[in-house]
Design a protein around this motif. Structure first.
Motif, PDB file in Angstrom:
ATOM      1  N   PHE A   1       9.653  -0.670  49.805  1.00  0.00           N
ATOM      2  CA  PHE A   1      10.078  -0.706  48.405  1.00  0.00           C
ATOM      3  C   PHE A   1       9.214  -1.671  47.590  1.00  0.00           C
ATOM      4  O   PHE A   1       8.739  -1.338  46.501  1.00  0.00           O
ATOM      5  CB  PHE A   1      11.546  -1.116  48.331  1.00  0.00           C
TER       6      PHE A   1
ATOM      7  N   SER B   1       6.577  -0.507  44.751  1.00  0.00           N
ATOM      8  CA  SER B   1       6.865  -0.994  43.397  1.00  0.00           C
ATOM      9  C   SER B   1       5.671  -1.733  42.808  1.00  0.00           C
ATOM     10  O   SER B   1       5.325  -1.546  41.624  1.00  0.00           O
ATOM     11  CB  SER B   1       8.083  -1.922  43.424  1.00  0.00           C
ATOM     12  N   GLU B   2       5.043  -2.579  43.616  1.00  0.00           N
ATOM     13  CA  GLU B   2       3.872  -3.318  43.137  1.00  0.00           C
ATOM     14  C   GLU B   2       2.772  -2.361  42.699  1.00  0.00           C
ATOM     15  O   GLU B   2       2.190  -2.502  41.614  1.00  0.00           O
ATOM     16  CB  GLU B   2       3.354  -4.231  44.242  1.00  0.00           C
TER      17      GLU B   2
ATOM     18  N   LEU C   1       3.907  -0.302  39.428  1.00  0.00           N
ATOM     19  CA  LEU C   1       3.994  -1.091  38.194  1.00  0.00           C
ATOM     20  C   LEU C   1       2.625  -1.578  37.724  1.00  0.00           C
ATOM     21  O   LEU C   1       2.420  -1.773  36.522  1.00  0.00           O
ATOM     22  CB  LEU C   1       4.930  -2.280  38.404  1.00  0.00           C
TER      23      LEU C   1
ATOM     24  N   ALA D   1      10.308  -1.090  32.426  1.00  0.00           N
ATOM     25  CA  ALA D   1       9.021  -1.268  33.108  1.00  0.00           C
ATOM     26  C   ALA D   1       8.001  -1.915  32.172  1.00  0.00           C
ATOM     27  O   ALA D   1       7.196  -2.760  32.587  1.00  0.00           O
ATOM     28  CB  ALA D   1       8.503   0.070  33.624  1.00  0.00           C
TER      29      ALA D   1
ATOM     30  N   VAL E   1       7.137  -9.940  43.422  1.00  0.00           N
ATOM     31  CA  VAL E   1       7.071  -8.831  44.371  1.00  0.00           C
ATOM     32  C   VAL E   1       6.398  -9.271  45.669  1.00  0.00           C
ATOM     33  O   VAL E   1       6.855  -8.943  46.776  1.00  0.00           O
ATOM     34  CB  VAL E   1       6.328  -7.635  43.744  1.00  0.00           C
TER      35      VAL E   1
ATOM     36  N   ALA F   1       3.293   6.026  45.457  1.00  0.00           N
ATOM     37  CA  ALA F   1       3.379   5.337  44.167  1.00  0.00           C
ATOM     38  C   ALA F   1       2.150   5.596  43.313  1.00  0.00           C
ATOM     39  O   ALA F   1       2.261   5.778  42.093  1.00  0.00           O
ATOM     40  CB  ALA F   1       3.564   3.840  44.389  1.00  0.00           C
TER      41      ALA F   1
ATOM     42  N   ALA G   1       7.458   3.722  38.648  1.00  0.00           N
ATOM     43  CA  ALA G   1       7.652   2.483  37.891  1.00  0.00           C
ATOM     44  C   ALA G   1       8.967   2.512  37.115  1.00  0.00           C
ATOM     45  O   ALA G   1       9.697   1.516  37.061  1.00  0.00           O
ATOM     46  CB  ALA G   1       6.475   2.258  36.943  1.00  0.00           C
TER      47      ALA G   1
ATOM     48  N   VAL H   1      11.967   2.043  39.673  1.00  0.00           N
ATOM     49  CA  VAL H   1      12.154   0.744  40.340  1.00  0.00           C
ATOM     50  C   VAL H   1      12.268  -0.404  39.352  1.00  0.00           C
ATOM     51  O   VAL H   1      12.473  -1.548  39.757  1.00  0.00           O
ATOM     52  CB  VAL H   1      10.980   0.468  41.319  1.00  0.00           C
TER      53      VAL H   1
ATOM     54  N   ILE I   1      13.664  -4.288  40.342  1.00  0.00           N
ATOM     55  CA  ILE I   1      12.560  -5.267  40.331  1.00  0.00           C
ATOM     56  C   ILE I   1      12.819  -6.332  39.272  1.00  0.00           C
ATOM     57  O   ILE I   1      12.509  -7.516  39.466  1.00  0.00           O
ATOM     58  CB  ILE I   1      11.205  -4.562  40.096  1.00  0.00           C
TER      59      ILE I   1
END
Length: 422
Positions: free
Chosen positions: A15, A19-20, A23, A45, A59, A110, A118, A121, A125
């Motif tokens: 996750f 996510s990193e 985004l 986001a 993150v 991703a 993005a 999450v 986040i």
């Protein structure tokens, strides 16, 4: 129990990794479009990516915590089962699991759907960033302190890439891959560059300005207006740099038409006509005005014509709204314009005959060259700057990957050059 905890930690690691990637890779332009359409995830986001340093720090902190914890649990579990060999087994197994399921797989997904991921999450986040913000803030201060000791200064508000460079890079990449046409690329880049360039770079130099002496008889002034290719002409008194007004040909003709009576004009009224009664006040601007500011000023004033002066108030040239628009859309020609293509022509040996007064920017734009325009605006100015002298006819120079031959001179001015890419 321990194995189940390890699996949960690997899911959390996946996750964080996905996510990193999402985004940081998501287009803020696309997120903004989605947010404007009511997508709350895209809006959130956008907010959390405004501070990339805090986002990435949070993150990475979460990702490292779960990875280290998962590896520690796996080591403890396998050590119980295999003794000292369990350390080696744990290292091998966790490396494969983290690499495949917690790094490559989520990041691949991703990067394939960055905006969608993005938006999905963003809410969890955002909570993680809020929870970890005190730790990340302390780490940020520590990192900056260490960098400061090594002479590195960081700007907390700076972006890794400015928006201008990011757009320009995308356009150049799109053009090289055949997605973006050269004309479209040049227009967008031209619009982006307006706030980076000064009016002195594109103005018509004072030596080329067509002016009218108001001390002439009105019939001579009228004849000059009718013979000119321009509709707006500066008026001067005694000295060509003493501009006292600007006359529009249509205003002059309209005023003379009013003097007509049954198709004729009274000679006395015609001789006594004062052209300043139909002239506009001259509009002066400093040579350091940016093209973006000047275009907005033209639109605000509802005028198309300005005279450029230096810091001492001396006339340097003139600029029109059309000149600025040409920096975006390219050359705008009408039935009265001279043939602009005559500024350069290709020779049989692959070289180009170029007028010395042609701007470096126009030459680069026409041929996709990269001649520098920091020290000079025209190609003749570049040759003089690099040669550090006034060259003579026939003299040849080589610099910046090109061969320059002076073909023709007009006194101290380089009239034409022959340029050959090396």
């Amino acid at each position: 129990m321990t194995a189940g905890a390890i699996m949960v930690l690997l899911v959390l690691s996946a996750f964080f990794s996905g996510s990193e990637t999402a985004l940081t890779a998501a287009s803020r332009g696309k997120l903004r479009t989605a947010a404007d359409k009511g997508n709350r995830g895209a809006e959130k986001a956008l907010r959390i990516t405004e501070d990339n340093e805090r986002l990435i720090g949070s993150v990475l902190l979460g990702n490292n915590v779960v990875n280290i914890l998962a590896t520690s649990l796996a080591t403890a579990l396998l050590t119980k089962l295999f003794g000292q060999n369990g350390v080696a087994f744990a290292t091998l197994i966790m490396t494969l699991l983290v690499l495949i399921f917690a790094e490559v797989l989520p990041k691949t997904y991703a990067i394939t759907n960055p905006e969608k991921v993005a938006s999905s999450v963003a809410s969890p986040i955002a909570m993680i960033v809020l929870v970890f913000s005190p730790i990340v803030g302390a780490v940020r201060v520590l990192v900056r302190g260490v960098l400061f000791l090594f002479g590195v200064r960081t700007d907390p508000d700076s972006q890794i890439l400015a928006v201008h460079e990011e757009i320009a890079g995308a356009l150049h990449l799109g053009h090289s891959e055949g997605i973006v046409e050269k004309e479209d690329r040049d227009r967008i880049l031209g619009a982006l560059d307006l706030n980076e360039r000064m009016v002195e770079e594109i103005m018509l130099h004072r030596s080329s300005i067509e002016v009218i002496d108001i001390n002439q008889p009105i019939q001579d002034i009228l004849a000059q207006c009718l013979q000119s290719n321009f509709t707006r002409l500066p008026l001067y008194r005694d000295d060509p740099e003493n501009i006292v007004g600007v006359v529009h040909a249509k205003d002059l003709l309209r005023a003379l038409h009013k003097l007509m009576d049954h198709g004729t004009i009274d000679p006395k009224s015609y001789a006594d006509f004062d052209i300043l009664t139909v002239a506009m006040q001259p509009y002066f601007i400093p040579e350091t005005t940016t093209l973006g500011d000047q275009m907005r000023e033209f639109l605000h004033r509802k005028t198309h014509f300005a005279l450029v002066v230096d810091e001492y108030g001396s006339l340097e040239g003139l600029i029109t709204l059309e000149d600025i628009l040409e920096e975006i859309v390219g050359e705008i020609a009408d039935e009265f314009d001279l043939d602009e293509t005559a500024q350069f022509e290709e020779t049989s040996d692959g070289a180009f005959l170029v007028e010395g007064g042609m701007t470096i920017r126009d030459l680069n734009r026409a041929h996709d060259w990269n001649l520098p325009d920091d020290e000079a605006n025209t190609i003749a100015g570049l040759v003089i700057h690099e040669a550090q002298m006034i060259p003579v006819e026939g003299q040849v120079f080589s610099f910046h990957g090109f061969r320059f031959e002076v073909v023709e001179k007009d006194e101290n001015r380089i009239a034409s050059l022959k340029i050959h890419p090396l």
